[in-house]
Write a protein that holds these residues in place. Sequence first.
Motif, PDB file in Angstrom:
ATOM      1  N   ASN A   1       0.840  -1.193   0.000  1.00  0.00           N
ATOM      2  CA  ASN A   1       0.000   0.000   0.000  1.00  0.00           C
ATOM      3  C   ASN A   1       0.880   1.251   0.000  1.00  0.00           C
ATOM      4  O   ASN A   1       2.113   1.151  -0.089  1.00  0.00           O
ATOM      5  N   ARG A   2       0.291   2.414   0.086  1.00  0.00           N
ATOM      6  CA  ARG A   2       1.056   3.680   0.019  1.00  0.00           C
ATOM      7  C   ARG A   2       2.090   3.811   1.130  1.00  0.00           C
ATOM      8  O   ARG A   2       3.078   4.496   0.972  1.00  0.00           O
ATOM      9  N   LYS A   3       1.832   3.152   2.242  1.00  0.00           N
ATOM     10  CA  LYS A   3       2.770   3.221   3.370  1.00  0.00           C
ATOM     11  C   LYS A   3       3.862   2.156   3.274  1.00  0.00           C
ATOM     12  O   LYS A   3       4.718   2.072   4.134  1.00  0.00           O
ATOM     13  N   GLY A   4       3.799   1.318   2.246  1.00  0.00           N
ATOM     14  CA  GLY A   4       4.819   0.300   2.043  1.00  0.00           C
ATOM     15  C   GLY A   4       4.514  -1.037   2.683  1.00  0.00           C
ATOM     16  O   GLY A   4       5.276  -1.986   2.539  1.00  0.00           O
ATOM     17  N   ALA A   5       3.388  -1.134   3.386  1.00  0.00           N
ATOM     18  CA  ALA A   5       3.028  -2.390   4.038  1.00  0.00           C
ATOM     19  C   ALA A   5       2.322  -3.311   3.041  1.00  0.00           C
ATOM     20  O   ALA A   5       1.563  -2.852   2.192  1.00  0.00           O
ATOM     21  N   LEU A   6       2.597  -4.616   3.156  1.00  0.00           N
ATOM     22  CA  LEU A   6       1.916  -5.594   2.318  1.00  0.00           C
ATOM     23  C   LEU A   6       0.474  -5.749   2.778  1.00  0.00           C
ATOM     24  O   LEU A   6       0.197  -5.872   3.974  1.00  0.00           O
ATOM     25  N   LYS A   7      -0.431  -5.748   1.816  1.00  0.00           N
ATOM     26  CA  LYS A   7      -1.855  -5.865   2.115  1.00  0.00           C
ATOM     27  C   LYS A   7      -2.472  -6.885   1.166  1.00  0.00           C
ATOM     28  O   LYS A   7      -2.106  -6.958   0.001  1.00  0.00           O
ATOM     29  N   ASP A   8      -3.415  -7.690   1.684  1.00  0.00           N
ATOM     30  CA  ASP A   8      -4.137  -8.641   0.852  1.00  0.00           C
ATOM     31  C   ASP A   8      -5.205  -7.922   0.038  1.00  0.00           C
ATOM     32  O   ASP A   8      -5.928  -7.068   0.557  1.00  0.00           O
ATOM     33  N   TYR A   9      -5.278  -8.270  -1.249  1.00  0.00           N
ATOM     34  CA  TYR A   9      -6.328  -7.782  -2.141  1.00  0.00           C
ATOM     35  C   TYR A   9      -7.037  -8.989  -2.716  1.00  0.00           C
ATOM     36  O   TYR A   9      -6.450 -10.064  -2.865  1.00  0.00           O
ATOM     37  N   TYR A  10      -8.321  -8.812  -3.056  1.00  0.00           N
ATOM     38  CA  TYR A  10      -9.143  -9.929  -3.493  1.00  0.00           C
ATOM     39  C   TYR A  10      -9.935  -9.570  -4.749  1.00  0.00           C
ATOM     40  O   TYR A  10     -10.380  -8.441  -4.915  1.00  0.00           O
ATOM     41  N   TYR A  11     -10.113 -10.560  -5.591  1.00  0.00           N
ATOM     42  CA  TYR A  11     -11.056 -10.490  -6.709  1.00  0.00           C
ATOM     43  C   TYR A  11     -11.990 -11.661  -6.504  1.00  0.00           C
ATOM     44  O   TYR A  11     -11.552 -12.821  -6.474  1.00  0.00           O
ATOM     45  N   THR A  12     -13.275 -11.403  -6.314  1.00  0.00           N
ATOM     46  CA  THR A  12     -14.209 -12.458  -5.952  1.00  0.00           C
ATOM     47  C   THR A  12     -15.246 -12.687  -7.039  1.00  0.00           C
ATOM     48  O   THR A  12     -15.528 -11.809  -7.860  1.00  0.00           O
ATOM     49  N   GLY A  13     -15.813 -13.867  -7.025  1.00  0.00           N
ATOM     50  CA  GLY A  13     -16.870 -14.208  -7.964  1.00  0.00           C
ATOM     51  C   GLY A  13     -17.411 -15.585  -7.667  1.00  0.00           C
ATOM     52  O   GLY A  13     -17.164 -16.147  -6.597  1.00  0.00           O
ATOM     53  N   THR A  14     -18.117 -16.127  -8.642  1.00  0.00           N
ATOM     54  CA  THR A  14     -18.738 -17.435  -8.490  1.00  0.00           C
ATOM     55  C   THR A  14     -18.459 -18.278  -9.721  1.00  0.00           C
ATOM     56  O   THR A  14     -18.642 -17.807 -10.849  1.00  0.00           O
ATOM     57  N   PHE A  15     -18.001 -19.505  -9.499  1.00  0.00           N
ATOM     58  CA  PHE A  15     -17.910 -20.486 -10.578  1.00  0.00           C
ATOM     59  C   PHE A  15     -19.275 -21.148 -10.671  1.00  0.00           C
ATOM     60  O   PHE A  15     -19.729 -21.785  -9.714  1.00  0.00           O
ATOM     61  N   LEU A  16     -19.932 -20.994 -11.800  1.00  0.00           N
ATOM     62  CA  LEU A  16     -21.236 -21.610 -11.994  1.00  0.00           C
ATOM     63  C   LEU A  16     -21.080 -23.073 -12.365  1.00  0.00           C
ATOM     64  O   LEU A  16     -20.052 -23.490 -12.868  1.00  0.00           O
ATOM     65  N   ASN A  17     -22.142 -23.827 -12.133  1.00  0.00           N
ATOM     66  CA  ASN A  17     -22.118 -25.234 -12.546  1.00  0.00           C
ATOM     67  C   ASN A  17     -22.358 -25.312 -14.057  1.00  0.00           C
ATOM     68  O   ASN A  17     -22.903 -24.394 -14.665  1.00  0.00           O
ATOM     69  N   ASP A  18     -21.914 -26.406 -14.662  1.00  0.00           N
ATOM     70  CA  ASP A  18     -22.179 -26.622 -16.087  1.00  0.00           C
ATOM     71  C   ASP A  18     -23.687 -26.770 -16.286  1.00  0.00           C
ATOM     72  O   ASP A  18     -24.337 -27.522 -15.543  1.00  0.00           O
TER      73      ASP A  18
END
Length: 178
Positions: free
Chosen positions: A53-70
């Motif tokens: 982040n801007r302060k130089g600390a490591l931060k977790d980021y996420y991209y979320t969603g759903t895997f649909l069934n066939d």
Amino acid sequence: QVVYLDLIDKKTHHWRTVSSTQIVVPGYTAHFRIDPWDSLNIVDYRVRYKLRNRKGALKDYYYTGTFLNDPVDKEEIVIAAFTGNSNSAGMGKDLFDFRNRIWFPHADLTGYVNKHKPDLLIYTGDNVYEGRPTPPDFSSPSNTSLDYLYKWYMFYWAHGILTRNIPAIVIPDDHDVY
């Protein structure tokens, strides 16, 4: 840079890491493989990565969603097809007319498509244009790569509302490769 794929455990409702991979440069993609995959269940996922982040600390980021069934039980599947998606009508010789010439982020298009609940998205090329919404930057190989990625990020930003939850086939064409 390591990227993780987490799935929600339906029994415990906790995230469970099922795969990790390195980001592939220069494309800045992360490739995951889960074998065997249960294609009959709907599963929430998140892609997890760390950035400073801007302060130089490591931060977790996420991209979320759903895997649909066939959709094997459906008599008919719905496919949404796209080609020649542009973010604007181009710069032209005059000052850029944002009101009448910019189409990004395509909220109307993606909203209409989402209402049809497609089972599959197919992008058949010209998903980005080298000259839109800004002229290509060929001042250095690094700047050209960043300019290209910026235009692809705009594509994914605009269509992410669809692609995060609906399987997509994305085929490049001439403009997509500069």
